[in-house]
Design a protein around this motif. Structure first.
Motif, PDB file in Angstrom:
ATOM      1  N   TRP A  19       2.478   1.830  -3.397  1.00  0.00           N
ATOM      2  CA  TRP A  19       1.463   2.335  -4.342  1.00  0.00           C
ATOM      3  C   TRP A  19       1.138   3.802  -4.038  1.00  0.00           C
ATOM      4  CZ3 TRP A  19      -3.407   4.462  -4.052  1.00  0.00           C
ATOM      5  CH2 TRP A  19      -4.167   4.465  -5.230  1.00  0.00           C
ATOM      6  N   TRP A  20       0.983   4.097  -2.745  1.00  0.00           N
ATOM      7  CA  TRP A  20       0.611   5.466  -2.343  1.00  0.00           C
ATOM      8  C   TRP A  20       1.694   6.458  -2.751  1.00  0.00           C
ATOM      9  CZ3 TRP A  20      -3.982   7.149  -0.931  1.00  0.00           C
ATOM     10  CH2 TRP A  20      -4.099   8.412  -0.343  1.00  0.00           C
ATOM     11  N   LYS A  21       2.948   6.057  -2.518  1.00  0.00           N
ATOM     12  CA  LYS A  21       4.068   6.932  -2.895  1.00  0.00           C
ATOM     13  C   LYS A  21       4.034   7.185  -4.401  1.00  0.00           C
ATOM     14  CE  LYS A  21       8.822   7.961  -1.972  1.00  0.00           C
ATOM     15  NZ  LYS A  21       8.428   9.215  -1.355  1.00  0.00           N
ATOM     16  N   ASP A  24      -9.749   9.635   1.929  1.00  0.00           N
ATOM     17  CA  ASP A  24     -10.229   8.441   2.619  1.00  0.00           C
ATOM     18  C   ASP A  24     -11.722   8.651   2.880  1.00  0.00           C
ATOM     19  OD1 ASP A  24     -10.507   6.105   3.996  1.00  0.00           O
ATOM     20  OD2 ASP A  24      -9.475   6.775   5.809  1.00  0.00           O
ATOM     21  N   GLN A  74       0.839  -1.211   0.000  1.00  0.00           N
ATOM     22  CA  GLN A  74       0.000   0.000   0.000  1.00  0.00           C
ATOM     23  C   GLN A  74       0.869   1.254   0.000  1.00  0.00           C
ATOM     24  OE1 GLN A  74      -3.023   0.038   3.033  1.00  0.00           O
ATOM     25  NE2 GLN A  74      -3.150   2.252   3.028  1.00  0.00           N
ATOM     26  N   ASN A  75       1.928   1.269   0.819  1.00  0.00           N
ATOM     27  CA  ASN A  75       2.805   2.450   0.883  1.00  0.00           C
ATOM     28  C   ASN A  75       3.525   2.689  -0.439  1.00  0.00           C
ATOM     29  OD1 ASN A  75       2.053   2.856   3.493  1.00  0.00           O
ATOM     30  ND2 ASN A  75       3.881   1.948   4.403  1.00  0.00           N
ATOM     31  N   MET A  81      -6.932  -0.324  -4.296  1.00  0.00           N
ATOM     32  CA  MET A  81      -6.088   0.878  -4.395  1.00  0.00           C
ATOM     33  C   MET A  81      -6.508   1.521  -5.722  1.00  0.00           C
ATOM     34  SD  MET A  81      -2.403  -0.752  -3.288  1.00  0.00           S
ATOM     35  CE  MET A  81      -2.239  -1.939  -4.629  1.00  0.00           C
ATOM     36  N   GLY A 108      -4.686  12.626  -2.064  1.00  0.00           N
ATOM     37  CA  GLY A 108      -5.320  11.447  -1.464  1.00  0.00           C
ATOM     38  C   GLY A 108      -6.667  11.753  -0.845  1.00  0.00           C
ATOM     39  N   THR A 157       0.651   9.182  -5.401  1.00  0.00           N
ATOM     40  CA  THR A 157       0.374  10.534  -4.886  1.00  0.00           C
ATOM     41  C   THR A 157       1.671  11.333  -4.771  1.00  0.00           C
ATOM     42  OG1 THR A 157       0.511   9.968  -2.538  1.00  0.00           O
ATOM     43  CG2 THR A 157      -1.627   9.699  -3.555  1.00  0.00           C
ATOM     44  N   ALA A 182      -6.482   9.781  -5.212  1.00  0.00           N
ATOM     45  CA  ALA A 182      -6.163   8.369  -4.941  1.00  0.00           C
ATOM     46  C   ALA A 182      -6.769   7.946  -3.619  1.00  0.00           C
ATOM     47  CB  ALA A 182      -4.642   8.200  -4.887  1.00  0.00           C
ATOM     48  N   GLN A 183      -7.127   6.694  -3.532  1.00  0.00           N
ATOM     49  CA  GLN A 183      -7.727   6.185  -2.300  1.00  0.00           C
ATOM     50  C   GLN A 183      -7.453   4.690  -2.161  1.00  0.00           C
ATOM     51  OE1 GLN A 183     -11.771   6.554   0.105  1.00  0.00           O
ATOM     52  NE2 GLN A 183     -12.177   6.383  -2.057  1.00  0.00           N
ATOM     53  N   VAL A 184      -7.213   4.273  -0.904  1.00  0.00           N
ATOM     54  CA  VAL A 184      -7.073   2.839  -0.608  1.00  0.00           C
ATOM     55  C   VAL A 184      -8.122   2.508   0.437  1.00  0.00           C
ATOM     56  CG1 VAL A 184      -5.553   1.026   0.263  1.00  0.00           C
ATOM     57  CG2 VAL A 184      -4.571   2.963  -0.987  1.00  0.00           C
TER      58      VAL A 184
END
Ligand code: GAP
Length: 451
Positions: free
Chosen positions: A52-54, A67, A49-50, A204, A65, A57, A179-181
Motif C-alpha cells: 500500500w505504501w509503495k 507518522d 502495508q508495504n 492506511m 508520508g 507514496t 499518506a499515513q498508516v
C-alpha cells in the motif's frame, strides 16, 4: 454447505495454529476487540502495508508520508465533529441485558426498535441512546476535564493538522497527497467476525488535497486507483463490489466503499470519501490558524482545499487477504479417493514467507548445503528452513501458510549444484542450477498471475 467451503471458523483456526493471529491476553480468558499478530501474521501485515505504501507514496511524485502521534489536542476532535457526532444509537434489553445497535439491521429490525421488543428474549428494550465511540483517557495526575485525551478514532486528523507544515517543509503544490498508516481505536459495541471489527485496529489512509471544483474528477480517479490496487495484488475481482453511500458521514459530500465477499457476506473493506473542505474549515475555526492554500502559480489565489480520502483498514485487509487466498483443493484425479490440501494463494509479494528451503535428508551434508542456500536467499527474500518429516508433508505445511516457492536440496545437488524449485499453485517442479535461483524467483514474482 460443502465441507470444503471457506468459513470464518477455519480461518480463525488456521491463524491460531500457524501463528498468524492470536487472541489478546488469551491466558486470562482473552480481551474482546483486541488481537495479537504472530510471526506469520506480522510478516503478512507488513507486506500489505508495504504494498500500500509503495502504491500510495513511492509510485506517486505528489504524495508524501507522515507518522503523526496517536494523542492529539482534544480540540481536534471537537473541530472534526467526532465529540458531537461519532456515536452509535444503542438499545439495551432490560431483561436479558443484551445490547444492540439500533441502526444495524443485522442486529435488530427497525420494528423491534420501534416496538421496543428484544429480538433475543422478547423483553422490554430501552429507547435508543447515543454512545460515543471514542476512547477517553487522561493525561497527567489529575483526572479532570482539563486533562481529557482521546485515542484517535481515525488517522486522518493527524494529516489535516500537519498539512500546512508539509506544504512549507516539502514545497508541495496542489494537487498533492499525504499518506499515513497507524493505529486507531473505537469503542465498538459489537466486535465480531474475528479481526474484521475490533476496538484497536490499523488504518492506511491517504488524504489528497485538491482545488474546489476538481474534487469530483479526483474522486473518480482515486476510486479507480484503489480498485486496481486489489487486482494488482491478486484479489479476485468477482469477490469485490462497490457500495454507494446514500446516508453520508457528517463530513462527506460523496462516499463509496469497496466491499469484499467475506465468509459472512459482502462487507466494507475500504472507503473512498469526498470530505470537501469540512475538516480544514473546522480546524481554521477551532484553532484560529488559517488553513487556506495560496496558489502562487495562479496569482496567489486563496482557497481552502477539498480533500479526497482513501481509507482502508490494514487489519481488515489482513483478514481479506487470508480469506481470498484460502482454498481446500482436491488433488485426486477422477476415480481416485479424495485428497485435500489447504493452500493459501497469496501473491508472492504478500506471502509471509517467499521461499522455503528443504533438504531431502538431514544427513550426508544435505542440511548444511540447504542452510548455505537459505543464507544466500535471505539477502533477497523472506525465507524458511524445514528439515522435519517427509518431503510431501513439508510441501503441504508450506502450502498451508502460502509460501509460493520451495527449494529442495537432494543428493544430485551435491554433485551438480542444481536444486528443485517447486511452485505452490501448480505444484510443478523444475530443476535449475543453484546459481540461477535468485534471478528465477525474482522473475516468477514479477510475472505472477493467480490461476
Ligand atoms: N477516516 C475515515 C474513516 O475512518 P471509516 O469508514 O470509519 O472511515 C475506514 O473507516 C476503514 O477503516 C474501514 O473501511 C475499515 O476497513 C477500517 N475500520 C473501521 N473501523 C474498524 C474497526 N472497528 N475494526 C477494524 N477496521 C475498521
Amino acid at each position: 454447505m460443502d465441507n470444503h467451503e471457506i468459513t470464518m471458523e477455519k480461518i480463525v483456526s488456521l491463524c491460531k495454529r500457524r501463528g498468524f493471529v492470536f487472541q489478546s491476553s488469551e491466558i486470562y480468558g482473552g480481551q474482546a476487540g483486541a488481537w495479537d499478530y504472530g510471526p506469520l501474521g506480522i510478516e503478512l501485515k507488513k507486506n500489505i502495508q508495504n504494498a500500500w505504501w509503495k502504491e500510495m507514496t513511492q509510485l506517486h511524485d505528489n504524495i508524501v508520508g507522515l507518522d503523526a502521534a496517536i494523542f492529539m489536542h482534544p480540540r481536534t476532535w471537537e473541530a472534526s465533529g467526532h465529540v458531537a457526532n461519532f456515536s452509535d444509537p444503542l438499545v439495551d434489553c432490560k431483561d436479558c441485558k443484551m445490547r444492540f445497535r439500533a441502526d444495524d439491521e443485522s442486529q435488530i429490525s427497525k420494528e423491534n426498535v420501534e416496538k421496543r421488543i428484544c429480538p433475543k428474549c422478547g423483553g422490554e428494550l430501552t429507547p435508543p441512546r447515543s454512545f460515543n465511540l471514542m476512547f477517553k483517557t487522561h493525561i497527567g495526575p489529575a483526572e479532570d476535564t482539563a486533562s481529557i485525551l482521546y485515542l484517535r478514532p481515525e488517522t486522518a486528523q493527524g494529516i489535516y493538522v500537519n498539512y500546512k507544515n508539509i506544504i512549507q517543509s516539502n514545497r508541495m503544490k496542489i494537487p498533492f497527497g499525504i499518506a499515513q498508516v497507524g493505529k486507531a481505536f473505537r469503542n465498538e459495541i459489537v466486535t465480531k467476525n474475528f479481526i474484521f471489527r475490533t476496538c484497536e485496529f490499523e488504518q492506511m489512509e491517504m488524504q489528497f488535497f485538491v482545488k474546489p471544483g476538481d474534487d469530483d474528477k479526483f474522486f473518480e480517479y482515486w476510486r479507480g486507483q484503489r480498485w486496481e490496487f486489489y487486482k494488482k495484488y491478486g484479489i479476485r475481482e468477482n469477490k469485490l463490489r462497490w457500495y454507494h453511500h446514500e446516508k453520508l458521514a457528517h463530513y462527506a459530500k460523496d462516499a463509496y466503499d469497496i466491499e469484499y465477499e467475506f465468509p459472512m457476506g459482502f462487507s466494507e473493506l475500504e472507503g473512498i470519501h469526498n470530505r470537501t473542505n469540512f475538516d480544514l474549515t473546522k480546524h481554521t475555526e477551532y484553532s484560529g490558524k488559517d488553513m487556506s492554500y495560496i496558489d502562487q502559480d495562479n496569482g496567489n489565489e486563496k482557497y481552502i482545499p477539498y480533500i479526497i480520502e482513501t481509507s482502508a483498514g490494514l487489519t481488515r485487509n489482513v483478514l481479506m487477504f487470508m480469506c481470498d487466498a484460502y482454498e481446500e483443493q482436491n488433488l485426486a484425479k477422477a476415480g481416485e479417493p479424495e485428497d485435500y490440501r489447504t493452500v493459501l494463494h497469496f501473491h508472492p509479494k504478500i506471502a509471509p514467507v517467499t521461499v522455503a528451503v528443504l533438504p531431502l535428508m538431514k544427513k550426508d551434508g544435505l542440511a548444511e548445503l540447504a542452510k548455505d542456500i537459505q543464507n544466500e536467499l535471505k539477502e533477497e527474500f523472506v525465507t524458511d528452513y524445514d528439515q522435519a518429516g517427509a518431503i510431501g508433508k513439508r510441501y503441504r505445511r508450506q502450502d498451508e501458510v502460502g509460501t509460493p516457492f520451495c527449494v529442495t536440496v537432494d543428493y544430485d545437488s551435491k554433485e551438480d549444484n542444481t536444486v528443485t524449485l517447486r511452485f505452490r499453485d501448480s505444484m510443478e517442479q523444475v530443476r535449475i542450477p543453484r546459481s540461477e535461483l535468485t534471478a528465477r524467483i525474482k522473475q516468477e514474482i514479477k510475472n505472477y498471475k493467480r490461476v
